[in-house]
Design an enzyme around this catalytic site. Sequence first.
Site, PDB file in Angstrom:
ATOM      1  N   GLY A  59      27.903  96.321  95.059  1.00  0.00           N
ATOM      2  CA  GLY A  59      27.379  94.961  95.192  1.00  0.00           C
ATOM      3  C   GLY A  59      26.120  94.823  94.359  1.00  0.00           C
ATOM      4  O   GLY A  59      26.106  94.213  93.291  1.00  0.00           O
ATOM      5  N   TYR A  84      12.206  96.077 104.079  1.00  0.00           N
ATOM      6  CA  TYR A  84      12.399  97.450 103.585  1.00  0.00           C
ATOM      7  C   TYR A  84      11.247  97.948 102.718  1.00  0.00           C
ATOM      8  O   TYR A  84      11.417  98.914 101.980  1.00  0.00           O
ATOM      9  CB  TYR A  84      13.660  97.542 102.715  1.00  0.00           C
ATOM     10  CG  TYR A  84      14.878  96.818 103.211  1.00  0.00           C
ATOM     11  CD1 TYR A  84      15.524  97.219 104.372  1.00  0.00           C
ATOM     12  CD2 TYR A  84      15.411  95.755 102.489  1.00  0.00           C
ATOM     13  CE1 TYR A  84      16.671  96.557 104.800  1.00  0.00           C
ATOM     14  CE2 TYR A  84      16.555  95.096 102.912  1.00  0.00           C
ATOM     15  CZ  TYR A  84      17.171  95.501 104.081  1.00  0.00           C
ATOM     16  OH  TYR A  84      18.300  94.849 104.495  1.00  0.00           O
ATOM     17  N   CYS A 102       4.465  81.679 107.769  1.00  0.00           N
ATOM     18  CA  CYS A 102       3.424  81.950 108.749  1.00  0.00           C
ATOM     19  C   CYS A 102       3.612  83.318 109.367  1.00  0.00           C
ATOM     20  O   CYS A 102       4.078  83.443 110.504  1.00  0.00           O
ATOM     21  CB  CYS A 102       3.430  80.872 109.820  1.00  0.00           C
ATOM     22  SG  CYS A 102       3.104  79.284 109.090  1.00  0.00           S
ATOM     23  N   GLU A 103       3.312  84.311 108.601  1.00  0.00           N
ATOM     24  CA  GLU A 103       3.453  85.675 109.062  1.00  0.00           C
ATOM     25  C   GLU A 103       2.651  86.543 108.095  1.00  0.00           C
ATOM     26  O   GLU A 103       2.860  86.444 106.876  1.00  0.00           O
ATOM     27  CB  GLU A 103       4.942  86.045 109.013  1.00  0.00           C
ATOM     28  CG  GLU A 103       5.222  87.257 109.807  1.00  0.00           C
ATOM     29  CD  GLU A 103       6.641  87.268 110.388  1.00  0.00           C
ATOM     30  OE1 GLU A 103       7.136  86.231 110.872  1.00  0.00           O
ATOM     31  OE2 GLU A 103       7.211  88.348 110.332  1.00  0.00           O
ATOM     32  N   TYR A 136      21.146  90.530  97.721  1.00  0.00           N
ATOM     33  CA  TYR A 136      20.507  90.553  99.046  1.00  0.00           C
ATOM     34  C   TYR A 136      19.248  89.692  99.108  1.00  0.00           C
ATOM     35  O   TYR A 136      18.296  90.017  99.815  1.00  0.00           O
ATOM     36  CB  TYR A 136      20.206  91.996  99.473  1.00  0.00           C
ATOM     37  CG  TYR A 136      21.433  92.887  99.477  1.00  0.00           C
ATOM     38  CD1 TYR A 136      22.460  92.685 100.396  1.00  0.00           C
ATOM     39  CD2 TYR A 136      21.590  93.910  98.542  1.00  0.00           C
ATOM     40  CE1 TYR A 136      23.597  93.475 100.385  1.00  0.00           C
ATOM     41  CE2 TYR A 136      22.733  94.709  98.530  1.00  0.00           C
ATOM     42  CZ  TYR A 136      23.729  94.481  99.452  1.00  0.00           C
ATOM     43  OH  TYR A 136      24.852  95.260  99.437  1.00  0.00           O
TER      44      TYR A 136
HETATM   45  N1  LLP Z   1      30.543  98.800 100.958  1.00  0.00           N
HETATM   46  C1  LLP Z   1      30.078  98.854 102.204  1.00  0.00           C
HETATM   47  C2  LLP Z   1      30.951  99.297 103.281  1.00  0.00           C
HETATM   48  C3  LLP Z   1      28.748  98.502 102.466  1.00  0.00           C
HETATM   49  O1  LLP Z   1      28.282  98.560 103.705  1.00  0.00           O
HETATM   50  C4  LLP Z   1      27.919  98.070 101.397  1.00  0.00           C
HETATM   51  C5  LLP Z   1      26.528  97.668 101.643  1.00  0.00           C
HETATM   52  C6  LLP Z   1      28.459  98.013 100.106  1.00  0.00           C
HETATM   53  C7  LLP Z   1      29.778  98.393  99.925  1.00  0.00           C
HETATM   54  C8  LLP Z   1      27.660  97.555  98.913  1.00  0.00           C
HETATM   55  O2  LLP Z   1      26.593  98.400  98.660  1.00  0.00           O
HETATM   56  P1  LLP Z   1      25.694  98.195  97.354  1.00  0.00           P
HETATM   57  O3  LLP Z   1      26.542  98.543  96.150  1.00  0.00           O
HETATM   58  O4  LLP Z   1      25.266  96.783  97.310  1.00  0.00           O
HETATM   59  O5  LLP Z   1      24.572  99.138  97.514  1.00  0.00           O
HETATM   60  N2  LLP Z   1      20.440  94.449 102.730  1.00  0.00           N
HETATM   61  C9  LLP Z   1      20.161  95.736 102.144  1.00  0.00           C
HETATM   62  C10 LLP Z   1      21.413  96.418 101.650  1.00  0.00           C
HETATM   63  C11 LLP Z   1      22.449  96.590 102.716  1.00  0.00           C
HETATM   64  C12 LLP Z   1      23.696  97.227 102.196  1.00  0.00           C
HETATM   65  C13 LLP Z   1      24.765  97.161 103.227  1.00  0.00           C
HETATM   66  N3  LLP Z   1      26.009  97.670 102.797  1.00  0.00           N
HETATM   67  C14 LLP Z   1      19.139  95.566 101.026  1.00  0.00           C
HETATM   68  O6  LLP Z   1      18.709  94.447 100.787  1.00  0.00           O
HETATM   69  O7  LLP Z   1      18.734  96.548 100.396  1.00  0.00           O
END
Ligand code: LLP
Length: 441
Positions: free
Chosen positions: A296, A338, A365-366, A394
Amino acid sequence: MESTNQSLKPITTKINESGNLEIGGCDLVDLAEKYGTPLYVIDEATLRSICADYKHAFASYNKVNMMFASKSLCTMATSAILAQEGFGFDVVSSGEIYTVYKAGADMSKVLFNGNNKSIDELTLALEVGVGRISVDNFLELALLDQIAKSQNKIVDILLRITPGIECHTHEYIQTGHLDSKFGFDLTQIDEAVDLILNDYTNLKLHGLHAHIGSQIFETKVYHDEIEILVKELARLDEKFGLKLDEINIGGGLGVKYTEKDVPPSTFEIAQVIINSLNESIKKYGIEPPALFLEPGRSIISTSGTTLYTIGSSKQVPHGKKYVAIDGGMSDNPRPSMYQAEYSAEIANKKENAALQTVTIAGRFCESGDILIKDIELTEPLRGDILCVYNTGAYNYSMASNYNRVQKPQMVIVNNSKSDIIVSRETLEDLISHDIVPDRLK
Ligand code: LLP
């Protein structure tokens, strides 16, 4: 060879003749004026470039299903581009299923993930013909089989497993370690397979799925993950005579948020993945399985930039200089969640301005709403446009209406043209779901 996820800025970023920053041939100051700020800007050339990188990188392995993890950004227009590029989608909710379906995705290349899918969501997935469901737990196996039986369908599934691998990333975005809320523990796989083969006869198991975490810079974790998945395929063949021919290794490849981040390229990661796969196939004596990937962040992050307008500034006596922007934690919650770091520049021309170290404060407001700590910028003044890089992943997908602030709009830029792909919420939108019961009127 370098790939687009290693770039800090969209690949079309430059300083134009007016001395302003431009992306996709569009002057960022003009964009801010035309559409207002905060504004998410997606560079189509950068997005298509990383898609091409991924496709070239994995071209030597002939059974690949490249899926984009929609959770990182899910809009109709970006989904349509990814579908055009031949990508499938990893989706995790009815909302994501519906968006990619409406955007024209080939639903046979879509995989539905999640650790607590509802009956409604599973039913929708079957209705629109999602290609694979990655089943996370025993309850879901039972529910899905029940729904499949009631619709007289055979459902194609993978089993999500927890491979027991720790990767070095923020604790909240690690997923493959042993004590995780996702997937079957390695010791529970046999019981799940036994149920599928004997009781849940409307489920057809094709393979195994794991995901080890996000914003990953190490390559060895993929080697270890693949070894575990292939070893399990061989073991299940031996124990159950079951020929599983698919593995899904998840996503996770990192991006360059700041100069100190050095993520591997798609080419480097592909080499590790393909070599590990070939090595494990040989070691465990199985036929080469189809490889599913679901990145992603590494696909969408670099193509996204957020523009803000600078407002008030405050020099704390003997402390920091705070420069406030017109957005913050509701359009980008990652720094407060994070401790994520970002890079930014002033987009408008600045003549003879000295560099200053400032802290960019959000408008919410934080006190934790700090977007970037101690960044060096050419003296930021009220009305300047701040351009924050690498916000494609994200940010919008995790945006909220905290403080009842409207979510920003999103434009896509390419060849000097800009088009709105998500319109700005209005004040009316904000109250459109509110209901005041008659007795309170
Ligand atoms: N597949 C599964 C089963 C996942 O849980 C995720 C991400 C992906 C693929 C995609 O991962 P990526 O290639 O984007 O790293 N909100 C957090 C990231 C949470 C990721 C959750 N799962 C942030 O902003 O860093």
